[in-house]
Design a protein around this motif. Structure first.
Motif, PDB file in Angstrom:
ATOM      1  N   THR A 166       0.570  -1.223  -0.023  1.00  0.00           N
ATOM      2  CA  THR A 166       0.010  -0.031   0.040  1.00  0.00           C
ATOM      3  C   THR A 166       0.981   1.233   0.163  1.00  0.00           C
ATOM      4  O   THR A 166       1.839   1.300   0.700  1.00  0.00           O
ATOM      5  CB  THR A 166      -0.957   0.108   1.518  1.00  0.00           C
ATOM      6  OG1 THR A 166      -1.627  -1.184   1.178  1.00  0.00           O
ATOM      7  CG2 THR A 166      -1.740   1.283   1.141  1.00  0.00           C
TER       8      THR A 166
ATOM      9  N   LYS B 238       3.938   7.415   2.173  1.00  0.00           N
ATOM     10  CA  LYS B 238       4.264   6.306   3.115  1.00  0.00           C
ATOM     11  C   LYS B 238       4.106   5.017   2.382  1.00  0.00           C
ATOM     12  O   LYS B 238       3.109   5.032   1.612  1.00  0.00           O
ATOM     13  CB  LYS B 238       3.074   6.420   4.238  1.00  0.00           C
ATOM     14  CG  LYS B 238       3.419   5.325   5.442  1.00  0.00           C
ATOM     15  CD  LYS B 238       2.196   5.532   6.508  1.00  0.00           C
ATOM     16  CE  LYS B 238       2.592   6.500   7.351  1.00  0.00           C
ATOM     17  NZ  LYS B 238       1.808   6.660   8.389  1.00  0.00           N
TER      18      LYS B 238
ATOM     19  N   ILE C  69       3.584   1.021   2.779  1.00  0.00           N
ATOM     20  CA  ILE C  69       3.223   0.015   3.902  1.00  0.00           C
ATOM     21  C   ILE C  69       3.114  -1.247   3.599  1.00  0.00           C
ATOM     22  O   ILE C  69       2.499  -1.702   2.565  1.00  0.00           O
ATOM     23  CB  ILE C  69       1.784   0.671   4.391  1.00  0.00           C
ATOM     24  CG1 ILE C  69       1.937   2.198   4.919  1.00  0.00           C
ATOM     25  CG2 ILE C  69       1.346  -0.370   5.650  1.00  0.00           C
ATOM     26  CD1 ILE C  69       0.116   2.528   5.020  1.00  0.00           C
TER      27      ILE C  69
ATOM     28  N   ALA D  82       7.755  -2.942   2.447  1.00  0.00           N
ATOM     29  CA  ALA D  82       8.210  -1.722   2.025  1.00  0.00           C
ATOM     30  C   ALA D  82       9.820  -1.888   1.616  1.00  0.00           C
ATOM     31  O   ALA D  82      10.446  -2.095   2.245  1.00  0.00           O
ATOM     32  CB  ALA D  82       7.919  -0.555   2.953  1.00  0.00           C
TER      33      ALA D  82
ATOM     34  N   VAL E 166       7.393  -0.421   7.280  1.00  0.00           N
ATOM     35  CA  VAL E 166       6.760   1.005   7.090  1.00  0.00           C
ATOM     36  C   VAL E 166       7.954   1.755   6.678  1.00  0.00           C
ATOM     37  O   VAL E 166       8.694   2.048   7.657  1.00  0.00           O
ATOM     38  CB  VAL E 166       5.741   1.511   8.171  1.00  0.00           C
ATOM     39  CG1 VAL E 166       5.201   2.841   7.576  1.00  0.00           C
ATOM     40  CG2 VAL E 166       4.601   0.556   8.218  1.00  0.00           C
TER      41      VAL E 166
ATOM     42  N   THR F 115       8.256   6.087   5.795  1.00  0.00           N
ATOM     43  CA  THR F 115       7.711   7.186   5.281  1.00  0.00           C
ATOM     44  C   THR F 115       8.659   8.328   4.797  1.00  0.00           C
ATOM     45  O   THR F 115       9.574   8.662   5.501  1.00  0.00           O
ATOM     46  CB  THR F 115       7.120   8.049   6.813  1.00  0.00           C
ATOM     47  OG1 THR F 115       6.343   7.032   7.294  1.00  0.00           O
ATOM     48  CG2 THR F 115       6.298   9.317   6.555  1.00  0.00           C
TER      49      THR F 115
ATOM     50  N   SER G 217       7.436  -7.011   7.756  1.00  0.00           N
ATOM     51  CA  SER G 217       8.492  -7.120   6.810  1.00  0.00           C
ATOM     52  C   SER G 217       9.621  -8.339   6.743  1.00  0.00           C
ATOM     53  O   SER G 217      10.579  -8.263   5.942  1.00  0.00           O
ATOM     54  CB  SER G 217       9.418  -5.684   6.972  1.00  0.00           C
ATOM     55  OG  SER G 217      10.057  -6.016   8.310  1.00  0.00           O
TER      56      SER G 217
END
Length: 207
Positions: A110, A121, A123, A126, A144, A146, A162
């Motif tokens: 995402t 960001k 998600i 990543a 995640v 950012t 992850s």
């Protein structure tokens, strides 16, 4: 050099990309967003558009690809988009850095784009890379990520999301290329990158 975080939930220290004066293309946030997809559902009351099927987004130098994207626009005209991938795949983001031949690329299950905050960001599985031309210089993975375009900084969070067969602990991983030095002699050979372990004070002791 290669850095590995010492704890799953540790927020990786904020890194300034290349410590260079260039940032992301500042004009991108004011450019119109162009979207191609197989279908579109628009809600005028909520000011929300839902695109599905091979979605391709361009906004200045920004390119985003995914299976589905929901876009909401606030009263000031800023756009907030959420892009999701097909099962088992990743959505894609790319943006040019201002004033240099460098790009930021990222992939995740995402991707959230906030036009007002000028922030992206990533998600779920990543990944983010900095490319100089077509060559990857820096690469980071985590649960995640950012990326803040306004100050060209990013943070990475590790976690079980992850985890991969090659990284079962799901820890943050970053590979940072050495920076060129104006004082280095012309043609001098560079030393191989050093492998460093995260300091114990950042999290749990190494086992």
């Amino acid at each position: 050099m290669k850095i590995t975080s010492a704890t799953l939930s540790l927020a990786f220290a904020v890194l300034v990309l290349a410590a260079a004066p260039a940032g992301a293309e500042k004009a991108d946030r004011t450019k119109p967003m162009n979207v191609e997809a197989d279908t579109l559902r628009y809600d005028d009351v909520q000011q929300t558009s839902v695109f599905t099927g091979k979605v391709v987004v361009t906004k200045g130098s920004i390119v985003i690809r995914g299976a589905r994207m929901t876009v909401k626009q606030d009263p000031e005209g800023y756009q907030f988009g959420v892009v999701t991938s097909e099962p088992g795949k990743q959505a894609f983001f790319r943006q040019k850095r201002d004033g240099v031949d460098e790009f930021i690329e990222g992939e995740a299950e995402t991707i959230e784009y906030d036009g007002r905050a000028d922030r992206v960001k990533f998600i779920g599985r990543a990944e983010m890379r900095r490319l100089r031309g077509t060559v990857i210089n820096d690469e980071t993975t985590g649960a995640v990520i950012t990326y803040d375009n306004t100050n060209d900084q990013f943070t990475v969070d590790g976690g079980s999301a992850s985890a991969t067969p090659s990284n079962p602990g799901g820890r943050v991983r970053a590979t940072l290329a050495p920076r060129s030095s104006a004082s280095a002699p012309a043609g001098a050979a560079s030393a191989p990158p050093a492998r460093l372990r995260a300091a114990p004070t950042l999290g749990q002791e190494s086992r």
